[in-house]
Design a protein around this motif. Structure first.
Motif, PDB file in Angstrom:
ATOM      1  N   TYR A 186      -2.533  -2.611  12.026  1.00 31.64           N
ATOM      2  CA  TYR A 186      -2.464  -3.264  10.716  1.00 31.64           C
ATOM      3  C   TYR A 186      -2.136  -4.747  10.867  1.00 31.64           C
ATOM      4  N   GLY A 244       0.809  -1.206   0.000  1.00 29.75           N
ATOM      5  CA  GLY A 244       0.000   0.000   0.000  1.00 29.75           C
ATOM      6  C   GLY A 244       0.840   1.252   0.000  1.00 29.75           C
ATOM      7  N   ILE A 247      -1.178   4.800   3.108  1.00 28.83           N
ATOM      8  CA  ILE A 247      -2.248   4.083   3.802  1.00 28.83           C
ATOM      9  C   ILE A 247      -2.599   4.809   5.093  1.00 28.83           C
TER      10      ILE A 247
END
Length: 119
Positions: A82, A28, A31
């Motif tokens: 995450y 990503g 993010i």
């Protein structure tokens, strides 16, 4: 767009290209996790890397100084959130990529494991 935003976007492109040439897979870009934005989340081997990119036009100030203890704490918090969502066991790594210069000439420094989470 202001000049510093353009420089930052250019620096992130340089950093992305660099990570790819070094064998990282990009999960990503920019993010947002909670209230924190992580420039890159990338994988290499058994590691998941949370990468902060700092770009400056001149090196009179160390761009690394911009990743202060508050920013590090926020990155660690975002990484924790995450990683809780991941199903595979990966080791976290916090990297800083420093870019000084402009498209006509620049210096890039990658600092893997730039800091570690504190317990």
């Amino acid at each position: 767009m202001s000049a510093h935003n353009e420089l930052g976007e250019w620096g992130e492109k340089v950093a992305r290209d660099y990570l790819l040439t070094q064998g990282y897979a990009i999960d990503g870009v920019n993010i947002r996790i909670g209230r924190v934005e992580v420039d890159f989340i990338a994988r290499k081997d058994n590691r998941i890397c949370f990468v902060e990119v700092k770009t400056r036009s001149t090196d009179y100030v160390d761009p690394c100084d911009a990743v202060d203890s508050r920013k590090r704490a926020r990155m660690i918090q975002a990484a924790d959130m995450y990683m809780r969502a991941l199903t595979e066991p990966l080791e976290p790594q916090f990297d800083i990529i420093l870019i000084v210069g402009n498209p006509d000439g620049y210096k890039l420094e990658h600092i893997p494991d730039a800091f570690y989470p504190t317990v």
